[in-house]
Scaffold this active site. Sequence first.
Site, PDB file in Angstrom:
ATOM      1  N   TYR A   1      11.170  -5.092  -3.927  1.00  0.00           N
ATOM      2  CA  TYR A   1      10.253  -4.607  -4.966  1.00  0.00           C
ATOM      3  C   TYR A   1      10.571  -5.322  -6.287  1.00  0.00           C
ATOM      4  CZ  TYR A   1       8.232  -1.995  -8.752  1.00  0.00           C
ATOM      5  OH  TYR A   1       7.540  -1.681  -9.896  1.00  0.00           O
TER       6      TYR A   1
ATOM      7  N   TYR B   1       3.272  -7.329  -8.418  1.00  0.00           N
ATOM      8  CA  TYR B   1       2.152  -6.757  -7.646  1.00  0.00           C
ATOM      9  C   TYR B   1       1.097  -7.792  -7.251  1.00  0.00           C
ATOM     10  CZ  TYR B   1       4.070  -2.400  -9.544  1.00  0.00           C
ATOM     11  OH  TYR B   1       4.897  -1.369  -9.888  1.00  0.00           O
TER      12      TYR B   1
ATOM     13  N   LYS C   1      -4.050   1.846 -13.823  1.00  0.00           N
ATOM     14  CA  LYS C   1      -3.729   3.222 -14.203  1.00  0.00           C
ATOM     15  C   LYS C   1      -4.765   3.799 -15.159  1.00  0.00           C
ATOM     16  CE  LYS C   1      -0.329   2.754 -11.524  1.00  0.00           C
ATOM     17  NZ  LYS C   1      -0.144   1.321 -11.486  1.00  0.00           N
TER      18      LYS C   1
HETATM   19  N1  PLP Z   1      -0.879  -3.611  -9.261  1.00  0.00           N
HETATM   20  C1  PLP Z   1      -0.399  -3.352 -10.491  1.00  0.00           C
HETATM   21  C2  PLP Z   1      -0.584  -4.376 -11.552  1.00  0.00           C
HETATM   22  C3  PLP Z   1       0.282  -2.148 -10.756  1.00  0.00           C
HETATM   23  O1  PLP Z   1       0.754  -1.897 -11.987  1.00  0.00           O
HETATM   24  C4  PLP Z   1       0.465  -1.224  -9.697  1.00  0.00           C
HETATM   25  C5  PLP Z   1       1.233   0.007  -9.960  1.00  0.00           C
HETATM   26  O2  PLP Z   1       2.090   0.449  -9.257  1.00  0.00           O
HETATM   27  C6  PLP Z   1      -0.071  -1.536  -8.420  1.00  0.00           C
HETATM   28  C7  PLP Z   1      -0.722  -2.735  -8.255  1.00  0.00           C
HETATM   29  C8  PLP Z   1       0.058  -0.626  -7.254  1.00  0.00           C
HETATM   30  O3  PLP Z   1      -0.798   0.478  -7.351  1.00  0.00           O
HETATM   31  P1  PLP Z   1      -0.380   1.863  -6.736  1.00  0.00           P
HETATM   32  O4  PLP Z   1       0.923   2.233  -7.361  1.00  0.00           O
HETATM   33  O5  PLP Z   1      -1.485   2.787  -7.057  1.00  0.00           O
HETATM   34  O6  PLP Z   1      -0.205   1.693  -5.262  1.00  0.00           O
END
Ligand code: PLP
Length: 341
Positions: free
Chosen positions: A270, A296, A49
């Site tokens: 999720y 993630y 971010k």
């Molecule tokens: N990886 C991490 C550590 C994240 O905090 C996020 C946030 O959602 C993502 C991946 C996924 O990115 P995006 O939301 O831009 O698809």
Amino acid sequence: ALDKLFPRKTLGFFPSPLHKLERLSAMLDVEVWAKRDDVSSGLAYGGNKIRKLEWLVADALAKGCDTLVSIGNIQSNHTRQVCAAAAAVGMKSYTVQETWLEWDDPVYDKVGNILLTRIMGGNPIMGGYGYSTTEKDTWAKALEEVRAKGGKPYPIPAGASDHPLGGLGYANFADEVAMQEQQLGIFFDNVVVATCTGSTQAGMVVGFAAQEKRRRVIGIDTADDAAMTRRAVTKIANDTAELIASKGGKRVVVKDSDIEINPDYSGPAYGLPSEQTIAAIRTAAEMEAMLTDPVYEGKSIDGLMSMAKKGEFKGQRVLYAHLGGAPALNAYYKAFEDPEN
Ligand code: PLP
């Protein structure tokens, strides 16, 4: 090149580091490198971010806003980074912290990301339920609260994604990769990236599509709803391509086939890791001391390793985009409890 078209406020140390994962490469018999957006900012442990917010914060400052308002899960990396960016430029932040998943632990709303937000003097507003990238009442209420207090809020949607400037950070990432490739004299045929609210992958798709030599960008879904993720990535990619072209940047046409989303590593839901996610996190940590999280990056490194073992990348080079997330590990200690040590 996007720096010339749009204002940007530096919040990190870019270009982010790029290095070969020697032991994982040997194990997988595929050359795997990591681009470390997890360690590319001094702002509260950073993450993807920060790269996106450089463009939104510049816009917020230009518009004379004094408060960033956003939304995410209780253990959101995004809201922690919004709070960090606000602190670093002398703004306030209000972040709605919703419950997007059930993780039964009394410290879930106390440690990790939410703790860092509290330490940085943020204003986390606990409440709201369910993952969604659409606008929420709770978010609108937070914006109203800032206005009622005489502040000037700057709204940032979940993940800084469905925002006109949300895709710029990772479109620019593509230029950064090309520059580093040139310096090293190598080329990444594949980029593997965790995808959820969509602007990370969408930005990459647009940025890489503008380059002469084509490559695969493989989004590993983490929302556990690949159709929803695809809709988000498609919309943001098209919007970003249009925005860049409208400012005189190279016009790219985003094809359906440019958007690859792998649904196989996102379960069981999720924010909930499978046994395979946890095993992948352990492998990356034991072999490379590279920390990934159960929400993630554990899922995307699982995807990368599993696809490599299936022979998907034979004779090719793979870039793993590490997007951060390790602060959430604290809240998931139970997933790693081992009676033997
Ligand atoms: N990886 C991490 C550590 C994240 O905090 C996020 C946030 O959602 C993502 C991946 C996924 O990115 P995006 O939301 O831009 O698809």
